[in-house]
Design a protein around this motif. Structure first.
Motif, mmCIF file in Angstrom:
data_model
loop_
_atom_site.group_PDB
_atom_site.id
_atom_site.type_symbol
_atom_site.label_atom_id
_atom_site.label_comp_id
_atom_site.label_asym_id
_atom_site.label_seq_id
_atom_site.Cartn_x
_atom_site.Cartn_y
_atom_site.Cartn_z
ATOM 1 N N UNK A 1 0.851 -1.180 0.000
ATOM 2 C CA UNK A 1 0.000 0.000 0.000
ATOM 3 C C UNK A 1 0.888 1.231 0.000
ATOM 4 N N UNK A 2 0.302 2.350 -0.409
ATOM 5 C CA UNK A 2 1.046 3.608 -0.447
ATOM 6 C C UNK A 2 0.234 4.688 0.257
ATOM 7 N N UNK A 3 0.939 5.742 0.674
ATOM 8 C CA UNK A 3 0.283 6.906 1.258
ATOM 9 C C UNK A 3 1.095 8.132 0.861
ATOM 10 N N UNK A 4 0.482 9.291 1.031
ATOM 11 C CA UNK A 4 1.183 10.531 0.719
ATOM 12 C C UNK A 4 0.523 11.305 -0.399
ATOM 13 N N UNK A 5 0.833 12.587 -0.461
ATOM 14 C CA UNK A 5 0.282 13.468 -1.487
ATOM 15 C C UNK A 5 1.397 14.005 -2.377
ATOM 16 N N UNK A 6 0.988 14.521 -3.525
ATOM 17 C CA UNK A 6 1.939 14.994 -4.518
ATOM 18 C C UNK A 6 2.866 16.068 -3.959
ATOM 19 N N UNK A 7 2.309 17.006 -3.185
ATOM 20 C CA UNK A 7 3.113 18.096 -2.630
ATOM 21 C C UNK A 7 3.229 18.000 -1.117
ATOM 22 N N UNK A 8 2.960 16.836 -0.559
ATOM 23 C CA UNK A 8 3.124 16.637 0.869
ATOM 24 C C UNK A 8 4.585 16.432 1.239
ATOM 25 N N UNK A 9 4.815 16.148 2.513
ATOM 26 C CA UNK A 9 6.190 16.018 3.003
ATOM 27 C C UNK A 9 6.901 14.816 2.401
ATOM 28 N N UNK A 10 6.186 13.696 2.249
ATOM 29 C CA UNK A 10 6.822 12.504 1.700
ATOM 30 C C UNK A 10 5.759 11.522 1.240
ATOM 31 N N UNK A 11 6.199 10.550 0.462
ATOM 32 C CA UNK A 11 5.387 9.394 0.123
ATOM 33 C C UNK A 11 5.788 8.238 1.026
ATOM 34 N N UNK A 12 4.864 7.333 1.246
ATOM 35 C CA UNK A 12 5.103 6.176 2.102
ATOM 36 C C UNK A 12 4.737 4.910 1.331
ATOM 37 N N UNK B 1 -8.095 20.720 -4.798
ATOM 38 C CA UNK B 1 -6.710 20.603 -4.322
ATOM 39 C C UNK B 1 -6.436 19.240 -3.694
ATOM 40 N N UNK B 2 -7.273 18.803 -2.774
ATOM 41 C CA UNK B 2 -6.982 17.556 -2.066
ATOM 42 C C UNK B 2 -7.157 16.343 -2.973
ATOM 43 N N UNK B 3 -8.062 16.435 -3.939
ATOM 44 C CA UNK B 3 -8.213 15.355 -4.909
ATOM 45 C C UNK B 3 -6.949 15.259 -5.761
ATOM 46 N N UNK B 4 -6.498 16.382 -6.270
ATOM 47 C CA UNK B 4 -5.278 16.421 -7.096
ATOM 48 C C UNK B 4 -4.096 15.818 -6.349
ATOM 49 N N UNK B 5 -3.961 16.160 -5.086
ATOM 50 C CA UNK B 5 -2.779 15.767 -4.329
ATOM 51 C C UNK B 5 -2.615 14.257 -4.248
ATOM 52 N N UNK B 6 -3.722 13.549 -4.105
ATOM 53 C CA UNK B 6 -3.619 12.093 -3.991
ATOM 54 C C UNK B 6 -3.772 11.390 -5.330
ATOM 55 N N UNK B 7 -4.575 11.979 -6.241
ATOM 56 C CA UNK B 7 -4.793 11.351 -7.539
ATOM 57 C C UNK B 7 -3.588 11.491 -8.457
ATOM 58 N N UNK B 8 -2.675 12.378 -8.143
ATOM 59 C CA UNK B 8 -1.503 12.634 -8.978
ATOM 60 C C UNK B 8 -0.660 11.378 -9.182
ATOM 61 N N UNK B 9 -0.038 11.296 -10.344
ATOM 62 C CA UNK B 9 0.861 10.170 -10.647
ATOM 63 C C UNK B 9 2.149 10.220 -9.832
ATOM 64 N N UNK B 10 2.326 11.266 -9.044
ATOM 65 C CA UNK B 10 3.458 11.286 -8.109
ATOM 66 C C UNK B 10 3.396 10.059 -7.191
ATOM 67 N N UNK B 11 2.174 9.589 -6.896
ATOM 68 C CA UNK B 11 1.995 8.407 -6.054
ATOM 69 C C UNK B 11 2.709 7.191 -6.605
#
Length: 391
Positions: free
Chosen positions: A5-16, A124-134
């Motif tokens: 599993x993964x967690x984190x947002x595109x512009x958050x502190x980090x991905x997990x 904004x919050x949808x973009x942050x998690x839906x981003x391919x940065x994940x």
């Protein structure tokens, strides 16, 4: 069962990234994981974000003295861009005047559907998690799965076969595809120089117009014995699981196993792979195939040929010349929001697909052969290979 599993947002502190169910004793190479992350970042047509990020996996648990220990593996991937977003996306309430709203949804993105679903007043919050940065977290997880498969002499690699209308006109060999992984300069991850030049021209054309472009990548699993997966239950079929894994990647809109698309318009006599009995000492069994239109899977079960999965990637939905949209606040017609983005991500999507394919295959391998340690898994795997070779 192997799970991730993964967690984190595109512009958050980090991905997990969290991987559980991995047997103990699998050698883990930090350089290999970081190389996989580097490959995901490269490719002609990537945007400015990739010049900011220098992805590396920080392993917190599950690996000691260079090997897995059977417990969940936790990793973080720091977002270097976080320093520019600490006041925009704080965990605490923060200053609402510094919030950076996505005021008009982008056609083709999760913006509008997600805002309606979660009752957000902007995207904004949808973009942050839906981003391919994940997908960077998936690549880190998939690297662990690749290392397990490598210990069984099973390889997973990808290449690009189409960008826009420019297409690879010949089959690629396994050695050619593997050689792409070692290249220090990534253009469009195509095995043929002339085809790659034509793909680059397609990207250049949309760069000039402010548009985006999609394409097709192919993931190949090499060295997998027949018998992985099952026909017995619909949700355990290898082809179904691979299709779901690749389709789950951002912007993938279709998945093909083997010659699945053209098979639909062809005669059975030209599609199905005739069976022979050649007695090769190098193959898993003495049964052989004249071709591999099935993509290495029949009835949901691997048949010993290369497993071939293609992902069809739509053009990404963030355009420098945005399409029409509607303001969340006024409901009046406006242009869609723009966030710093890419023009072409087909090579990067192929690397992310390698990860999802490797995780899926590794899960099925563990389910079939079992074992709490790599030694036990290898013993079971090798014993099965001897059994089918003697069939």
């Amino acid at each position: 069962m192997l799970r991730f599993s993964t967690a984190g947002e595109s512009h958050g502190e980090s991905l997990v990234a969290l991987v559980s169910g991995m047997p103990a004793g699998v050698p883990v190479e930090q350089d290999f994981i970081d190389r996989e992350l580097w490959r995901r970042q490269k490719g002609y047509g990537r945007g400015g974000r990739m010049r900011i990020e220098k992805d590396t996996a920080h392993i917190l648990s599950g690996v000691r003295h260079g090997k897995t220990i059977g417990s969940p593996i936790a990793m973080t991937l720091a977002n270097n861009d976080w320093k520019n977003w600490t006041e925009i996306l704080p965990v605490e309430e923060g200053d609402p005047t510094k919030h950076k709203a996505v005021a008009s949804p982008r056609p083709g993105h999760a913006d509008l559907a997600g805002s309606l679903k979660y009752d957000f007043k902007d995207a904004r919050y949808v973009l942050e998690r839906a981003s391919a940065r994940e997908s960077a977290a998936r690549v880190a997880s998939g690297a662990i799965a690749k290392l397990l498969l490598r210990a069984l002499c099973v390889g997973v690699a990808s290449h690009v076969i189409r960008v826009g209308k420019a297409e690879l006109s010949r089959p690629a060999t396994w050695d050619e595809i593997v050689a792409l992984q070692a290249k220090e300069e990534v253009m469009l991850n195509c095995v043929d120089a002339d085809s790659e030049a034509a793909m680059k021209a397609e990207v250049d054309a949309v760069l000039r117009t402010g548009d985006t472009i999609g394409g097709v990548f192919e993931v190949v699993v090499h060295g997998l014995p027949p018998g992985v997966g099952t026909h017995a239950n619909w949700d355990e079929r290898m082809d179904g699981l691979l299709a779901q894994a690749v389709m789950s990647l951002q912007a993938v809109k279709a998945v093909e196993i083997g010659r699945g698309v053209t098979a639909a318009e062809s005669l059975g006599s030209t599609v199905h792979d005739a069976i022979g009995y050649e007695g090769s000492d190098e193959a898993f069994t003495k049964f052989s195939r004249e071709q591999n239109n099935a993509g290495g899977i029949e009835g949901g079960i691997s048949n010993g040929e290369d497993v071939v999965v293609r992902g069809y990637l739509k053009p990404i939905s963030t355009l420098r010349r945005p399409l029409g949209s509607v303001s969340f606040e006024t409901r009046e017609p406006v242009k869609a929001a723009y966030e710093r983005s890419d023009v072409c991500v087909v090579p990067a999507a192929g690397v992310a697909a390698e990860a999802t394919v490797a995780l899926t295959v590794a899960r099925l391998v563990i389910e079939k052969f079992g074992g709490d340690s790599l030694r036990e898994l290898q013993r079971n795997f090798n014993g099965y290979c001897e059994q089918i070779r003697a069939y």
